[in-house]
Design a protein around this motif. Sequence first.
Motif: not given
Length: 419
Positions: A195-204
């Motif tokens: 989850p955390f990796t996906a959120v960081l990647f998707a933020t931009p």
Amino acid sequence: MRDPRAIIRERPVLAATAAVVLFGALDIWTVANTVFPYHSLNHDEGVYLQQAAMLLDGKLWLHPPIGGLFRPWFFIETPDGLYSKYAPVPAAMFAVGELLGGYRLALVGIGGGILALTAAVVREVFDARAGLLAAVFVGLSPLFVIDASVFLPYAPTTLLNLAFAYGYLRADRTGSRRSALAAGAAVGLAFFARPFTAVLFATPFIVHALWTLYRNPRDALPRQAATAVLGLAGVAVTLGYNAVMTGSPFVFPYQEFAPLDGLGFGQRRLLDHELMYTPQLALEVSRKVLWSLYTSWVAGGLFGTALAAGGVAAVLRRRPSARKLTLAGVFLSVGVGNAYFWGTTTSSVCSTGRATASSPPTAPTTTSTSCCRRRPLRPSARSTAVGGSTRCSTPGCRPRGRAPSSSSCSCSRAACSPA
């Protein structure tokens, strides 16, 4: 739509890209079978392979033949049986390889997919030649070669994140709702996996989506809604899985296993590793990890990083588009965001100044050897049962808990080896 003449001119470049993907996949097969024929030092590989075998049998819980004597690494015991602290998405991807003839075939597919999607994402934002160069750069990077050759979740999650980026950028260029739906499905699975990796990647990309909705809501709303719906469906599936496994949708299995192993600052603990994670420590560890990444774990080391930085600077001088800024934003969101997770301390280099295959800098694990002076973790120590009681072989350590039932040691900082 792309100019047909440009597509014709790109054919040789696309053929070269296909060759890079093929050779990269073969390289992963070779490294997986020759360098890691018995897997790496990271015990998590066994967790994911055990979980993959369970999924192939249609099981989420493991039931040992004799209760109390068998406990796989990082499994949680419940009245329903044992289950892994990790999400099942990476294990399911590994299981596909076994269905095709062997688990390592999944590594080949994942590695080749990462190279192909890297080229595709960069081609969407720049051109085919830049995509080819990006695929070559990734394929020659030690971090990619090692992570894609072992049964850990970093490469599978990267594949899903890149699939999301490609689908999103293609939908943004063409208006395709199919691409938007594919992007949503990919980011939903990535969230389920990590989850955390996906959120960081998707933020931009989320920022870019909001910007497009502000600039042209009529055109942007259908495709952004399609991506959001499937992405949120992935979040819902994740919460549902949590509810089934832990009894609460907001308690992840890794939190059930170790409540202090999570995001944020403060006291953090996993098994025998414990520390007070502060913003100051986060900055220090992030600096060391990023330096190790850009000097040792990418193609060309510091020279390759300098070339890439020069390319980024050239793009920024030409008033980059929102799409280019979005792609560049991933470096910022991931680099800064990971400082909020204490797991990066386990990949910080201590006395030797070099990383190991079990813990590359952007794929931190908690199974590497603890260090003392450069990261204040308590060292692990061996314990032996002597005369019905526990004795610790490391000077300065004493049995944890009450002897003779204790089988582990608690160590003071005096027991740490000098850096």
